[in-house]
Motif scaffolding. Structure first.
Motif, PDB file in Angstrom:
ATOM      1  N   SER A  33       1.130  -0.996  -0.809  1.00  0.00           N
ATOM      2  CA  SER A  33       0.127  -0.185   0.056  1.00  0.00           C
ATOM      3  C   SER A  33       1.130   1.337   0.018  1.00  0.00           C
ATOM      4  N   ALA A  34       0.394   2.274  -0.368  1.00  0.00           N
ATOM      5  CA  ALA A  34       1.085   4.081  -0.687  1.00  0.00           C
ATOM      6  C   ALA A  34      -0.035   4.555  -1.622  1.00  0.00           C
ATOM      7  N   HIS A  35       0.667   5.994  -0.634  1.00  0.00           N
ATOM      8  CA  HIS A  35      -1.037   7.379  -1.292  1.00  0.00           C
ATOM      9  C   HIS A  35      -0.410   7.698  -2.039  1.00  0.00           C
ATOM     10  N   MET A  36      -1.023   7.591  -2.894  1.00  0.00           N
ATOM     11  CA  MET A  36      -0.653   8.707  -4.465  1.00  0.00           C
ATOM     12  C   MET A  36      -1.636   9.572  -4.752  1.00  0.00           C
ATOM     13  N   SER A  37      -1.280  10.718  -5.559  1.00  0.00           N
ATOM     14  CA  SER A  37      -2.307  11.854  -5.680  1.00  0.00           C
ATOM     15  C   SER A  37      -2.081  12.074  -6.826  1.00  0.00           C
ATOM     16  N   TRP A  38      -3.125  13.366  -7.086  1.00  0.00           N
ATOM     17  CA  TRP A  38      -3.555  13.770  -9.000  1.00  0.00           C
ATOM     18  C   TRP A  38      -4.140  14.624  -9.166  1.00  0.00           C
ATOM     19  N   GLN A  39      -4.244  15.778  -9.622  1.00  0.00           N
ATOM     20  CA  GLN A  39      -4.876  16.991 -10.286  1.00  0.00           C
ATOM     21  C   GLN A  39      -5.884  16.556 -10.799  1.00  0.00           C
ATOM     22  N   PRO A  40      -7.195  17.072 -10.296  1.00  0.00           N
ATOM     23  CA  PRO A  40      -8.342  16.259 -10.700  1.00  0.00           C
ATOM     24  C   PRO A  40      -8.709  17.269 -11.985  1.00  0.00           C
ATOM     25  N   VAL A  41      -9.972  16.475 -12.868  1.00  0.00           N
ATOM     26  CA  VAL A  41     -10.218  16.588 -13.850  1.00  0.00           C
ATOM     27  C   VAL A  41     -11.158  17.580 -13.937  1.00  0.00           C
ATOM     28  N   PRO A  42     -11.564  18.593 -15.296  1.00  0.00           N
ATOM     29  CA  PRO A  42     -11.734  19.598 -14.946  1.00  0.00           C
ATOM     30  C   PRO A  42     -13.394  19.028 -15.320  1.00  0.00           C
ATOM     31  N   PRO A  43     -14.456  19.896 -14.818  1.00  0.00           N
ATOM     32  CA  PRO A  43     -15.739  19.530 -15.188  1.00  0.00           C
ATOM     33  C   PRO A  43     -16.507  19.805 -16.431  1.00  0.00           C
ATOM     34  N   LEU A  44     -16.040  20.434 -17.301  1.00  0.00           N
ATOM     35  CA  LEU A  44     -15.813  20.620 -18.214  1.00  0.00           C
ATOM     36  C   LEU A  44     -16.239  19.312 -19.540  1.00  0.00           C
ATOM     37  N   THR A  45     -15.065  18.617 -18.721  1.00  0.00           N
ATOM     38  CA  THR A  45     -14.180  17.656 -19.813  1.00  0.00           C
ATOM     39  C   THR A  45     -14.899  16.244 -19.947  1.00  0.00           C
ATOM     40  N   LEU A  46     -15.613  15.697 -18.920  1.00  0.00           N
ATOM     41  CA  LEU A  46     -15.849  15.066 -17.742  1.00  0.00           C
ATOM     42  C   LEU A  46     -17.500  13.375 -19.162  1.00  0.00           C
ATOM     43  N   ASN A  47     -18.252  15.196 -20.113  1.00  0.00           N
ATOM     44  CA  ASN A  47     -18.537  14.927 -20.735  1.00  0.00           C
ATOM     45  C   ASN A  47     -20.076  13.570 -20.436  1.00  0.00           C
ATOM     46  N   GLY A  48     -20.476  13.862 -19.014  1.00  0.00           N
ATOM     47  CA  GLY A  48     -21.694  13.080 -18.861  1.00  0.00           C
ATOM     48  C   GLY A  48     -21.218  12.850 -16.931  1.00  0.00           C
ATOM     49  N   HIS A  49     -22.100  11.948 -16.658  1.00  0.00           N
ATOM     50  CA  HIS A  49     -21.899  11.571 -15.310  1.00  0.00           C
ATOM     51  C   HIS A  49     -20.991  11.344 -14.697  1.00  0.00           C
ATOM     52  N   PHE A  50     -20.533  12.473 -13.927  1.00  0.00           N
ATOM     53  CA  PHE A  50     -18.459  11.881 -13.316  1.00  0.00           C
ATOM     54  C   PHE A  50     -19.503  11.103 -11.872  1.00  0.00           C
ATOM     55  N   LYS A  51     -18.189   9.585 -13.057  1.00  0.00           N
ATOM     56  CA  LYS A  51     -18.676   8.526 -10.948  1.00  0.00           C
ATOM     57  C   LYS A  51     -17.306   8.384 -10.299  1.00  0.00           C
ATOM     58  N   GLY A  52     -16.179   8.958 -11.287  1.00  0.00           N
ATOM     59  CA  GLY A  52     -14.899   8.766 -10.268  1.00  0.00           C
ATOM     60  C   GLY A  52     -13.618   8.176 -11.171  1.00  0.00           C
ATOM     61  N   TYR A  53     -12.454   7.800  -9.987  1.00  0.00           N
ATOM     62  CA  TYR A  53     -11.453   7.494 -11.433  1.00  0.00           C
ATOM     63  C   TYR A  53     -11.156   6.473 -10.543  1.00  0.00           C
ATOM     64  N   LYS A  54      -9.876   5.761 -11.736  1.00  0.00           N
ATOM     65  CA  LYS A  54      -9.343   4.301 -12.184  1.00  0.00           C
ATOM     66  C   LYS A  54      -8.320   4.511 -12.445  1.00  0.00           C
ATOM     67  N   LEU A  55      -7.338   3.650 -10.419  1.00  0.00           N
ATOM     68  CA  LEU A  55      -6.257   3.527 -10.396  1.00  0.00           C
ATOM     69  C   LEU A  55      -5.719   1.700 -11.408  1.00  0.00           C
ATOM     70  N   GLN A  56      -4.737   2.583 -12.296  1.00  0.00           N
ATOM     71  CA  GLN A  56      -4.619   0.680 -12.414  1.00  0.00           C
ATOM     72  C   GLN A  56      -2.840   0.661 -12.168  1.00  0.00           C
TER      73      GLN A  56
END
Length: 609
Positions: free
Chosen positions: A242-265
């Motif tokens: 386990s480790a803590h990861m961070s990132w910048q959020p996606v702009p709302p206007l670029t989601l083009n739909g109902h925002f569900k979340g993020y997938k980390l692979q």
């Protein structure tokens, strides 16, 4: 008594075996009548043949599934020869019956006449209702079709309802779908990226379904998110997984739909073998727990909406350590006093294998409650527990004190602690065993009793005798009790066969005993005859002459005549009797005399046979 019990057991077991061997498969039952009602029927049949029947099975076939016999679902085995059956509406049924006993199942009876139940409204609505857009300004509403056996009447159709959910005054829009096999409806020319409340109801010629349709939320005109999250980075490493990861959020206007979340692979060798963890839409920093220890892991992140996954971010490589936090251990405890009046707390460790990591070292930490510093614990590291030694006794505790106790699992430098239990060592406060697990705790030890009031040995023996008698009463012949409920409908023939088998068993036993007795007697007689023959030979050589060599100066001739043997021969006394035993003793004495003569006269002996 044991012989009687053994015989009874053998008789019952043989009888049961013969009874099972003699039971035949039942004959096929015969259906007598079937009353067909609105949504039920009563089926009546009779058994044929002489074989006993253990239970009956009922099978049915409908017009919706021809040539397929289905077992009617009963909660309990059927023993009666008539039962009521609950049926679905608007369906044709035919039935058949099968009899079953210990030998197997009979052939099925001839099918009954067809029974047609009356029509009714649907009893349910379609399942798996879902709505989302898959193109410009549209909304796709989908569901699982209902088969004919669930429609309950002719004239079946679906009614689809939808309305804009972010407008309180919006009205329902209604669409009818007449084909029962259709599984979706596409609504065009809707505002972009708007939430819609959706439901689908089932109707037939008699009306709508008895249940209320479940409402869901769908979004129109969803498209793939156009941007990927940026600045993916490692915050800190917790352990090898386990480790803590961070990132910048996606702009709302670029989601083009109902925002569900993020997938980390995350993957190590190939992208096809990746693991995936989903975090909520309002999160830009998360604890990721899908890494693999002791190797390099590659990580990337992407946003997704109700219809599509967005583009992936840049990937980074994280080198994970070997050590992993052990799974949180559990324990249970009991307390007692030993013979030195010391408070003894027995801690029993229960390993946790949730993630296959119970820890390399297991030990106990304890402290006085309210006295010791919050960070000062006494531990039992030298007495570490493992799978072969899962308990430790704490013997240096004081009476009438409160102690806090926990179990610690350790891997490398990483530790996991169990919940803390507070234990009172008061002499007059003996709680029931307390545990942090669902497993059954070990028995509580009784307090030490001073020697002055220890019960006497006689009372202990009397108590043990009473318990022994109770145990004997509990352990009496379970087989006899089990077989008292034998089937009364069985023939008497198995009992006759069993009796014959027991008599043969007894006859073989007696014959073997007589044979062994005769063999023993014959062996004794043969031994006596051999001994008598040896006595006869010894009688012939009773007369022994010892003659000195004529060339020697000192010589002596000794003739020994055994008059007792001659007298016995004259009287016709032969065989091994008391007199012969005395003769043997005399011979032994003569032999001793001969030895003395050999020593004194230095002569030679010569025996004539």
């Amino acid at each position: 008594m044991r012989l009687i019990l053994l015989t009874t057991t053998v008789v019952l077991m043989v009888a049961k075996l013969v009874s099972m061997m003699s039971v035949e498969v039942p004959s096929a039952p015969e259906i007598l009548s079937m009353g067909c009602h609105r949504r039920s029927t009563r089926l009546t049949w009779t058994s044929t043949g002489q074989s006993p029947v253990k239970e009956f099975r009922i099978q049915y076939m409908t017009s919706w599934s021809p040539n397929e016999w289905i077992n009617y679902p009963f909660l309990h085995p059927i023993h009666d020869d008539n039962v009521p059956l609950i049926l679905n509406p608007w369906t044709n049924y035919t039935f058949r019956v099968i009899a079953v006993n210990n030998a197997g199942a009979s052939n099925a009876s001839l099918p009954s006449d067809w029974c047609q139940t009356e029509e009714d409204v649907p009893h349910k609505n379609p399942d798996n209702v879902y709505g989302r857009g898959n193109g410009p300004k549209n909304l796709v509403i989908s569901w699982t079709p209902m088969p004919p056996r669930e429609q309950n009447a002719p004239g079946f159709f679906y009614t689809v309802y939808y309305k804009q959910d972010d407008m309180p005054t919006a009205d329902w829009h209604i669409k009818h779908v007449l084909d029962w096999q259709q599984s979706r409806l596409i609504v065009e020319n809707l505002p972009k990226l708007r939430p819609y409340r959706i439901k689908v109801e089932a109707y037939n010629s008699l009306g709508k379904a008895t249940q209320e349709a479940r409402e869901v939320i769908g979004y129109s005109d969803e498209d793939m998110p156009s941007e990927a999250p940026k600045d993916l980075r490692l915050v800190d490493i917790i352990d090898g997984r386990s480790a803590h990861m961070s990132w910048q959020p996606v702009p709302p206007l670029t989601l083009n739909g109902h925002f569900k979340g993020y997938k980390l692979q995350v993957w190590t060798d190939s992208y096809e073998n990746r693991s995936e963890q989903i975090v909520s839409a309002n999160t830009t920093k998360a604890l990721i727990t899908i890494f693999k220890p002791a190797v390099n892991n590659t990580v990337q992140v992407q946003a997704f909406n109700g219809a599509f996954d967005g583009p992936v971010s840049n990937n980074i490589t994280v080198s994970m350590p070997v050590d992993v936090y052990p799974d949180t251990p559990a324990f249970m405890w009991t307390r007692h006093t030993d013979r030195h009046n010391r408070a003894v707390i027995r801690i029993t460790y229960e390993p946790n294998w949730t993630n296959d990591n119970p820890g390399r070292l297991i030990y106990i930490e304890y402290r006085r409650k309210g006295i010791d510093s919050i960070d000062e614990w006494t531990n039992t590291v030298p007495e570490g527990m493992d799978e072969s030694n899962q308990h430790i006794d704490l013997v240096d505790l004081e009476f009438d004190k409160f102690y806090e106790i926990r179990v610690v699992a350790q891997s490398g430098e990483l530790k996991s602690s169990s919940n803390i239990s507070t234990i009172d060592t008061g002499l007059n406060k003996w709680p029931k065993p307390t545990t942090t697990t669902t497993r059954e705790p070990p028995p509580t030890y009784a307090p030490y009793v001073p020697p002055a009031i220890v019960p006497s040995d006689d009372s202990n023996r009397q108590e043990g005798k009473t318990r022994g008698q109770d145990n004997d009463n509990d352990n009496r012949s379970p087989i006899a009790d089990e077989d008292n409920g034998a089937d009364d409908s069985s023939s008497k023939t198995p009992w006759i066969v069993a009796l014959v088998v027991v008599l043969l068993f007894i006859a073989v036993f007696v014959t073997g005993f007589i044979y062994l007795k005769k063999r023993h007697t014959s062996s004794a007689s043969e031994s006596n005859n051999k001994k008598t023959g040896r006595n006869k030979v010894s009688d012939k050589i009773r007369s022994v002459s010892m003659t000195a060599n004529p060339n020697e100066i000192n010589s002596l001739v000794i003739n020994v005549d055994n008059q007792r043997n001659n007298t016995a021969a004259a009287n016709g006394s032969l065989g091994h009797d008391e007199g012969d035993d005395n003769d043997d003793d005399d011979n032994d004495n003569n032999g001793n005399d001969d030895d003395r003569h050999r020593q004194v006269y230095n002569g030679t002996t010569e025996s004539r046979h």
